[in-house]
Design an enzyme around this catalytic site. Structure first.
Site, PDB file in Angstrom:
ATOM      1  N   ASP A   1      68.328  35.393  92.520  1.00  0.00           N
ATOM      2  CA  ASP A   1      67.737  34.858  91.284  1.00  0.00           C
ATOM      3  C   ASP A   1      68.785  34.040  90.508  1.00  0.00           C
ATOM      4  OD1 ASP A   1      65.052  35.278  90.842  1.00  0.00           O
ATOM      5  OD2 ASP A   1      65.303  37.350  90.157  1.00  0.00           O
TER       6      ASP A   1
ATOM      7  N   GLN B   1      62.411  42.561  89.560  1.00  0.00           N
ATOM      8  CA  GLN B   1      61.430  41.821  88.764  1.00  0.00           C
ATOM      9  C   GLN B   1      61.575  42.160  87.275  1.00  0.00           C
ATOM     10  OE1 GLN B   1      59.263  39.505  90.215  1.00  0.00           O
ATOM     11  NE2 GLN B   1      58.844  38.949  88.107  1.00  0.00           N
TER      12      GLN B   1
ATOM     13  N   LYS C   1      55.766  36.851  96.155  1.00  0.00           N
ATOM     14  CA  LYS C   1      57.087  36.758  96.788  1.00  0.00           C
ATOM     15  C   LYS C   1      57.049  37.389  98.185  1.00  0.00           C
ATOM     16  CE  LYS C   1      59.325  36.402  92.347  1.00  0.00           C
ATOM     17  NZ  LYS C   1      59.966  37.026  91.199  1.00  0.00           N
TER      18      LYS C   1
END
Ligand code: NAP
Length: 283
Positions: free
Chosen positions: A119, A96, A52
């Protein structure tokens, strides 16, 4: 023989578009910024976070990484997110997952302000996906949709079967296919006669998390097979949920693992971060 849907090529096209738009945005004084929080030492999570960061660099984004120790407390993590919620240079925040067991994932997701939830896990954004009026795309399912679009695969009226009903993949995948007029069936561990259901699929999406789970007898001749699974075998190699060698000769299109859906997820994340930066600056 199936046509391979190449996630590396398609994600590069999506990212090139994002990088181009970012260049224009920067001329207006806005630089998208992504904050990534990782807690603990999970090796897979470390690889995802590194990918990322690399993608942010390619896009011309600012990236902020917070690598916190395994014993980080709930209060410390929430305090960091609250700080990032207010930080102007941060357009998007992601934490994460999975988190160490002592941390409450739901609370973490709910603490990220919806405007920075790139997200698309916050209930507000999930609700918007449900009604089809969303700002942020659910990263992995949207990556799958981009692949289908790139290959001109029509969804209208097609039997779409998804194996897996997680909040991250299966459920939002079903919504996106439904919005595109697919006839959608979602299977899970309690589904009876699974192979009978999956054999109906014109478009079959596997998001189970079990290596080589989908075998040739579960697939209709000519089906489009999308493999979301990422499983690590004992020999260290990555493998999907679909038994590629068996299924590929039967399918019309198939995604490989690695190099299929994985890169698409990151491309969508970049797209969402750009969207967040634009929205926060009224552009
Ligand atoms: P998850 O939360 O573990 O969900 C797995 C789903 O599979 C559950 O709904 C489960 O059913 C179902 N399932 C398990 N065993 C089954 C069986 N025998 N028959 C039918 N259904 C069964 O996993 P996830 O987060 O959705 O991820 C799925 C896979 O995709 C994993 O390999 C993950 O690493 C991968 N993934 C890849 C990306 C990417 O970027 N490519 C992104 C996210 C995830 P129940 O609900 O009944 O338990």
């Amino acid at each position: 023989m199936a046509k391979l849907i190449d996630g590396k090529i398609i994600s590069a096209a999506v990212k090139a578009e994002v990088a181009k738009e970012t260049e224009e945005l920067k001329k207006k004084g806005v630089t998208p910024g992504l904050a990534v929080i990782i807690v603990g030492e999970d090796p897979a999570s470390k690889v995802y976070v590194a990918n990322k960061e690399k993608a942010c660099e390619q896009m011309g984004f600012a990236s902020f990484k917070y690598a916190l120790p395994e014993n980080t407390t709930q209060e410390e993590l929430i305090a960091l997110i609250e700080e990032l919620n207010l930080k102007k240079e941060v357009s998007g925040i992601l934490c994460q997952l999975p988190l160490p067991k002592h941390l409450n994932e739901e609370l973490v997701i709910n603490t990220i302000v919806p405007e920075k939830d790139v997200d698309a896990f916050h209930p507000q954004n999930v609700g918007k996906i449900m009604i089809g009026e969303f700002d942020f795309l659910p990263c992995t399912p949207a990556g799958v949709m981009e692949m289908l679009k790139y290959e001109n695969i029509d969804i209208t009226g097609k039997e779409c079967v998804i194996i897996g009903r997680s909040n991250i993949v299966g459920k939002p995948m079903s919504m996106l296919l439904l919005h595109k007029n697919g006839t959608v069936t979602v299977c899970h561990s309690r589904t009876k006669n699974l192979a009978e259901v999956t054999r109906r699929a014109d478009i079959l999406v596997a998001a189970v998390g079990r290596a080589n789970f989908v075998t040739a007898d579960m697939v209709k001749e000519g089906a489009v097979v999308i493999d979301v699974g990422i499983n690590r075998l004992e020999n260290g190699k990555l493998c999907g949920d679909v038994n590629f060698a068996e299924v590929e000769p039967k399918a019309s299109y198939i995604t490989p693992v690695p190099g299929g859906v994985g890169p698409m997820t990151i491309a969508t994340l970049m797209k969402n971060t750009l969207t967040a930066a634009k929205k926060q600056n009224g552009i």
